[in-house]
Design a protein around this motif. Sequence first.
Motif, PDB file in Angstrom:
ATOM      1  N   HIS A  53      35.978  31.366  37.939  1.00 53.66           N
ATOM      2  CA  HIS A  53      36.192  32.596  38.779  1.00 53.66           C
ATOM      3  C   HIS A  53      36.635  33.843  37.838  1.00 53.66           C
ATOM      4  O   HIS A  53      36.334  35.046  38.429  1.00 53.66           O
ATOM      5  CB  HIS A  53      37.401  32.223  39.740  1.00 53.66           C
ATOM      6  N   SER A  76      32.529  36.714  33.686  1.00 54.58           N
ATOM      7  CA  SER A  76      31.705  37.834  33.719  1.00 54.58           C
ATOM      8  C   SER A  76      32.561  39.305  33.588  1.00 54.58           C
ATOM      9  O   SER A  76      31.732  40.320  33.620  1.00 54.58           O
ATOM     10  CB  SER A  76      31.124  37.855  35.195  1.00 54.58           C
ATOM     11  N   LEU A 125      33.878  40.657  41.938  1.00 51.77           N
ATOM     12  CA  LEU A 125      34.108  39.293  41.368  1.00 51.77           C
ATOM     13  C   LEU A 125      35.509  38.737  42.216  1.00 51.77           C
ATOM     14  O   LEU A 125      36.213  39.503  42.960  1.00 51.77           O
ATOM     15  CB  LEU A 125      34.719  39.505  39.789  1.00 51.77           C
ATOM     16  N   ALA A 185      39.607  37.468  38.477  1.00 55.39           N
ATOM     17  CA  ALA A 185      39.075  37.931  37.565  1.00 55.39           C
ATOM     18  C   ALA A 185      39.704  39.272  37.344  1.00 55.39           C
ATOM     19  O   ALA A 185      39.876  39.848  36.217  1.00 55.39           O
ATOM     20  CB  ALA A 185      37.609  38.243  37.834  1.00 55.39           C
TER      21      ALA A 185
END
Length: 564
Positions: A404, A407, A521, A525
């Motif tokens: 999670h 990115s 996200l 995150a």
Amino acid sequence: MRVERSSAHTSSSSSSCFSRFWSSALRSKPISPVSETSVRTNSGEGLVRRLSLFDLLLLGIGASIGAGIFVVTGTVAKDAGPGVTISFIIAGACCVLNALCYAELASRFPAVVGGAYLYTYSAFNELTAFLVFAQLMVDYHIGAASIARSLASYVVSLLELIPVFKDNIPNWFGHGHEVLGALSINILAPILLVLLTIVLCRGVGESSILNSFMTITKVVIVLFVIIVGAFKVDVSNWTPFAPNGAKAILTGATVVFFAYVGFDAVANSAEESKRPQRDLPVGIIGSLLICIVLYIGVCLVITGMVPYQFLGEDAPLAEAFTSKGLKYVSVLISVAAVAGLTTTLLVGLYVQSRLYLGLGRDGLLPAIFSKVHPRRHTPVHSQVWVGTVAIILAGLLNVRVLSHILSVGSLTGYSVVSACVVTLRWTDKPASQVSTRRISQRAEGIVCLLTIACCGFAAGVFYRFGASFVFMILATVIAICCVAALYLRQVYADPPGFSCPGVPILPAISIFLNIFLFAQLHYEAWVRFIVLSIITIGIYAFYGQYNADPDSANEEFIGYGRPS
């Protein structure tokens, strides 16, 4: 009196420390663009230019296309329907904007490694570059461990096709055996990481050969799958094309965006490319366009073979071919998945070591990371460190728990790179156009860029939580006003080499879209971004500011040249 002097001394000392911190944090790296005729003075002890344009294209493809091409397409199609094709086109278009920015900077600074970190150091300042590096590294470390685990699982699945191994391989060997939730024992993943680390330490030539072989294998299989599947397509399955509306397609685009992440790996091979100014832009953009075409082909095939609502969750493409009586294609898909994950992992480990090499040269990390093997011409110490971290994470932790928070680094890095293109193009206005300003021209431009990013995040949050479109439109209008200010109140010079078109408009759109996706996200995150930033600032305050030397690495280079 002593108390007053002591207090004054403490205050003066604190002020001095704070002043030193900011003077160090705000300094930039003075790297000048280089010419085709310049050469590297210490080529005997550094990296060697062995990568051709073909190698760079395969590097970018290998980094981007993994097993996800056989999974993500079907997963998103469950919601977006056949419109998943549009999702991939939208995400691909966003990535093209990022790729154009990377291509310009890779062409502008082709002499040394560093990628997004190097560009940020040159365009902004030392602390921002260190923050970008830290965010990228967490993505790379967790991503490498996750990919290694997936690769181990696919390898075991292939082995179980052999009767003697079927149902005889324990979970702790390849699939993972969970212990106490967060811990998960896996033996095969670390073994695979050790083998790939050895290949990377031996030399860029050996790793390039392995990457080329694996990448060509998976691309050939993907093309075969598309061609065979095209004969099994029932066009009636494409109706309705967008069963859940445009919002499902846009949401799908935010998910599949990460299937393209990896083309930036080409920029990190700058110091090992034979003709960096020509080949890096072509490698970055070319590899991305090839990935877009392959993804679109797979989307059309999978949604045409099976109605979207009947697609599987774990292996939708393989199940689609099995349902059509083509089980042998499912085996090929598993082979392509192994090849895809191998190249993605190989390139990921390669990129990490080059980033550590760059920071070691600049003094932001211990000097051991800057060492290059005199015979192998690889950063062995950095490579071993990167491999060790991945081995520990992949062998002991349940990396799915950490998925999670992935990115964040990629989106942050892409946004900053887009901003670097704008700031490095700024030039002084002619004397006749200079107006009275309360703040400097550069400061005004940076405020506009930050406002565009904030508007992108606001629009993303409004979209995520279903707020009125009025708020999204308002955020977009403010961003457009800032883009107009950048366009009208700044003057931009033409860079040497490849030039990103539409500056500052295209980079500004790229920033807006990247931060919009950032807002999609998981909230964990966002927490990771803040916490890691605070930790990074602390490391810089106690180590980086005292050891960094922006000019040290530049003394080793007077440019680049063709390999002898």
